[in-house]
Design a protein around this motif. Sequence first.
Motif, PDB file in Angstrom:
ATOM      1  N   PHE A 142       0.531  -1.075   0.059  1.00 28.10           N
ATOM      2  CA  PHE A 142       0.127   0.006   0.095  1.00 28.10           C
ATOM      3  C   PHE A 142       0.847   1.023   0.062  1.00 28.10           C
ATOM      4  CE2 PHE A 142      -2.942   2.986   2.459  1.00 28.10           C
ATOM      5  CZ  PHE A 142      -3.761   3.393   1.528  1.00 28.10           C
ATOM      6  N   GLY A 143       1.892   1.283   0.734  1.00 27.92           N
ATOM      7  CA  GLY A 143       2.794   2.564   0.819  1.00 27.92           C
ATOM      8  C   GLY A 143       3.381   2.779  -0.418  1.00 27.92           C
ATOM      9  N   ILE A 144       3.992   1.604  -1.341  1.00 31.96           N
ATOM     10  CA  ILE A 144       4.138   1.879  -2.593  1.00 31.96           C
ATOM     11  C   ILE A 144       3.058   2.459  -3.411  1.00 31.96           C
ATOM     12  CG2 ILE A 144       5.519   0.710  -4.464  1.00 31.96           C
ATOM     13  CD1 ILE A 144       7.113   1.052  -2.107  1.00 31.96           C
ATOM     14  N   GLN A 145       2.090   1.893  -3.384  1.00 27.78           N
ATOM     15  CA  GLN A 145       1.011   2.293  -4.197  1.00 27.78           C
ATOM     16  C   GLN A 145       0.671   3.707  -4.041  1.00 27.78           C
ATOM     17  OE1 GLN A 145      -2.587  -0.223  -4.264  1.00 27.78           O
ATOM     18  NE2 GLN A 145      -1.302  -2.109  -4.152  1.00 27.78           N
ATOM     19  N   VAL A 146       0.815   4.083  -2.829  1.00 31.91           N
ATOM     20  CA  VAL A 146       0.442   5.660  -2.492  1.00 31.91           C
ATOM     21  C   VAL A 146       1.723   6.520  -3.082  1.00 31.91           C
ATOM     22  CG1 VAL A 146       0.454   7.246  -0.928  1.00 31.91           C
ATOM     23  CG2 VAL A 146      -0.850   5.305  -0.445  1.00 31.91           C
ATOM     24  N   ALA A 147       2.829   5.992  -3.022  1.00 30.89           N
ATOM     25  CA  ALA A 147       4.010   6.512  -3.718  1.00 30.89           C
ATOM     26  C   ALA A 147       3.873   6.627  -4.975  1.00 30.89           C
ATOM     27  CB  ALA A 147       5.360   5.928  -3.069  1.00 30.89           C
ATOM     28  N   GLN A 148       3.611   5.727  -5.726  1.00 32.46           N
ATOM     29  CA  GLN A 148       3.127   5.371  -7.108  1.00 32.46           C
ATOM     30  C   GLN A 148       2.227   6.847  -7.542  1.00 32.46           C
ATOM     31  OE1 GLN A 148       2.176   1.585  -7.608  1.00 32.46           O
ATOM     32  NE2 GLN A 148       4.196   0.974  -8.342  1.00 32.46           N
ATOM     33  N   PHE A 149       1.185   6.860  -6.841  1.00 36.70           N
ATOM     34  CA  PHE A 149       0.213   7.855  -7.109  1.00 36.70           C
ATOM     35  C   PHE A 149       0.829   9.226  -7.004  1.00 36.70           C
ATOM     36  CE2 PHE A 149      -2.490  11.080  -5.167  1.00 36.70           C
ATOM     37  CZ  PHE A 149      -3.603  11.314  -6.341  1.00 36.70           C
ATOM     38  N   ILE A 150       1.496   9.488  -5.928  1.00 39.76           N
ATOM     39  CA  ILE A 150       2.258  10.929  -5.749  1.00 39.76           C
ATOM     40  C   ILE A 150       2.932  10.979  -7.108  1.00 39.76           C
ATOM     41  CG2 ILE A 150       3.883  12.222  -4.499  1.00 39.76           C
ATOM     42  CD1 ILE A 150       2.649  10.664  -1.959  1.00 39.76           C
ATOM     43  N   GLN A 151       3.900  10.167  -7.527  1.00 37.27           N
ATOM     44  CA  GLN A 151       4.787  10.158  -8.656  1.00 37.27           C
ATOM     45  C   GLN A 151       3.882  10.540  -9.941  1.00 37.27           C
ATOM     46  OE1 GLN A 151       7.701  10.790  -9.390  1.00 37.27           O
ATOM     47  NE2 GLN A 151       8.046   9.924 -11.499  1.00 37.27           N
ATOM     48  N   PHE A 152       2.765   9.723  -9.849  1.00 40.35           N
ATOM     49  CA  PHE A 152       1.763   9.875 -11.258  1.00 40.35           C
ATOM     50  C   PHE A 152       1.481  11.440 -11.188  1.00 40.35           C
ATOM     51  CE2 PHE A 152      -2.464   9.815 -12.507  1.00 40.35           C
ATOM     52  CZ  PHE A 152      -2.399   9.497 -13.936  1.00 40.35           C
ATOM     53  N   LYS A 153       0.867  11.830 -10.124  1.00 37.16           N
ATOM     54  CA  LYS A 153       0.288  13.296 -10.064  1.00 37.16           C
ATOM     55  C   LYS A 153       1.581  14.206 -10.331  1.00 37.16           C
ATOM     56  CE  LYS A 153      -1.668  16.462  -6.719  1.00 37.16           C
ATOM     57  NZ  LYS A 153      -1.813  16.619  -5.152  1.00 37.16           N
ATOM     58  N   THR A 154       2.647  14.038  -9.848  1.00 43.18           N
ATOM     59  CA  THR A 154       3.855  15.056 -10.202  1.00 43.18           C
ATOM     60  C   THR A 154       3.853  15.052 -11.483  1.00 43.18           C
ATOM     61  OG1 THR A 154       4.534  14.683  -7.827  1.00 43.18           O
ATOM     62  CG2 THR A 154       5.893  15.643  -9.537  1.00 43.18           C
ATOM     63  N   ARG A 155       4.161  13.884 -12.169  1.00 42.14           N
ATOM     64  CA  ARG A 155       4.283  13.831 -13.605  1.00 42.14           C
ATOM     65  C   ARG A 155       3.293  14.286 -14.561  1.00 42.14           C
ATOM     66  NH1 ARG A 155       7.824  14.177 -16.400  1.00 42.14           N
ATOM     67  NH2 ARG A 155       7.526  12.354 -17.928  1.00 42.14           N
ATOM     68  N   VAL A 156       2.117  14.103 -14.043  1.00 41.54           N
ATOM     69  CA  VAL A 156       0.797  14.608 -14.973  1.00 41.54           C
ATOM     70  C   VAL A 156       1.117  16.232 -14.945  1.00 41.54           C
ATOM     71  CG1 VAL A 156      -1.518  14.999 -14.788  1.00 41.54           C
ATOM     72  CG2 VAL A 156      -0.711  12.863 -14.604  1.00 41.54           C
ATOM     73  N   HIS A 157       1.193  16.856 -13.765  1.00 40.88           N
ATOM     74  CA  HIS A 157       1.356  18.191 -13.840  1.00 40.88           C
ATOM     75  C   HIS A 157       2.777  18.651 -14.439  1.00 40.88           C
ATOM     76  CE1 HIS A 157      -1.823  18.386 -10.835  1.00 40.88           C
ATOM     77  NE2 HIS A 157      -1.042  18.326  -9.626  1.00 40.88           N
ATOM     78  N   GLU A 158       3.812  17.966 -14.448  1.00 38.90           N
ATOM     79  CA  GLU A 158       4.703  18.614 -15.070  1.00 38.90           C
ATOM     80  C   GLU A 158       4.660  18.140 -16.671  1.00 38.90           C
ATOM     81  OE1 GLU A 158       7.995  15.815 -13.934  1.00 38.90           O
ATOM     82  OE2 GLU A 158       8.481  16.830 -11.952  1.00 38.90           O
ATOM     83  N   ILE A 159       4.008  17.305 -17.183  1.00 41.78           N
ATOM     84  CA  ILE A 159       3.670  16.974 -18.541  1.00 41.78           C
ATOM     85  C   ILE A 159       2.858  17.955 -19.201  1.00 41.78           C
ATOM     86  CG2 ILE A 159       2.897  15.418 -20.316  1.00 41.78           C
ATOM     87  CD1 ILE A 159       3.891  13.203 -18.429  1.00 41.78           C
ATOM     88  N   LEU A 160       1.838  18.161 -18.458  1.00 44.86           N
ATOM     89  CA  LEU A 160       0.707  19.243 -18.896  1.00 44.86           C
ATOM     90  C   LEU A 160       1.197  20.478 -18.992  1.00 44.86           C
ATOM     91  CD1 LEU A 160      -2.281  18.009 -17.077  1.00 44.86           C
ATOM     92  CD2 LEU A 160      -1.828  17.433 -19.506  1.00 44.86           C
TER      93      LEU A 160
END
Length: 380
Positions: A125-143
């Motif tokens: 679960f902790g890794i999944q949460v970390a993956q979400f944070i990475q996902f969100k950060t990358r979405v902001h960067e890419i957009l």
Amino acid sequence: MALQLIALSPIVLISSYLPFASPSNFSYPAIFNFGDSNSDTGGLVAGIAFPLGPPNGQTFFLKPSGRFCDGRLTIDFLMDVTGMPFLNPYLDSVGAPNFQTGCNFATGGSTILPAKANSTSPFSFGIQVAQFIQFKTRVHEILAQDKKIQQFLPFEEYFGQGLYMFDIGQNDLDLAFYSKSDDQVLALIPTILAEFEIGMKELYYQGARNFWIHNTGPLGCLPRIIATFGMDQSKLDEIGCVSSHNNAAKLFNSQLHARCVSFQGQFPGANLTYVDIFSIKSNLISNYSQLGFKQSLAACCGYSGLPLNFDNRINCGETKNLNGSFVTAEACNNTAEYVNWDGNHNTEAANLYVSSQILTGKYSESPLLGDSHLLAISEI
């Protein structure tokens, strides 16, 4: 008029379910899911090349789909209700996945507690949460760099407006019983849930506000558990499930509910719903014949025959040499007649029943608020 699905057979449900759905009653623009195999839409297969071949997927996808099932999962049916496509796994980068309406971080075998070296899935679960944070950060960067890719990624506001779904914890209890006494398993539950709360808080700090939490199902009713821990009849309850495992699931759920109430109190800005999956699945197993099923505790895809049709030495779809003979764990002729698919997971027909019961709103509770986000869908 309330949605009347309970008395229908699984086959009728599959053919008539979607026309009752009204996407306008579901207001979330995106769904972000965290969990284990109960809601894994291909994460473990993509992440570690987990071998999940035929006959998995045969009922709906007509081929393996990365799901531990013959067809669709409960989350797939819920996505159908929203009018949105099935969730793509975060770990699957092949085929240009579209994440605009959400992302699935669930992987089969995942636990709430940190994974160990021998864990089936390293994505706890902790890794999944970390993956979400990475996902969100990358979405902001890419957009920020290229708005043209917006059609494949969530709008920034979707992270605050979206629904965060959770179905995890079953594997923590399951694995603990192999190395601990019953009392030690029960004593471990607060530690498991403390780790879950840490992840929930991290998501809240990241802007998540809408939380949808499934409690864990009747672990003691899985054919694998019965075959392993239930050979002594005195350890079984009145419907043939292993009492120790179901008691642990009940205590886990009771403490999970208390954590939900506490979390809602700590964070008034959160909008949290607790869904009683245990009661839904227990009712299905107890009343399977009235609901159109013929087998409640036997695996559809397995080996050894009734009453459980499960052998720990061979997985669904495998061919092995057992006692000098080559045998295959094959699927049953009609998957809609079985509650259990492979000794560990529901069939598509059972998942459809579970989703239909979720949609009635009867099993959903918002602590301190006393309502359900999906109640509107039951009044059509």
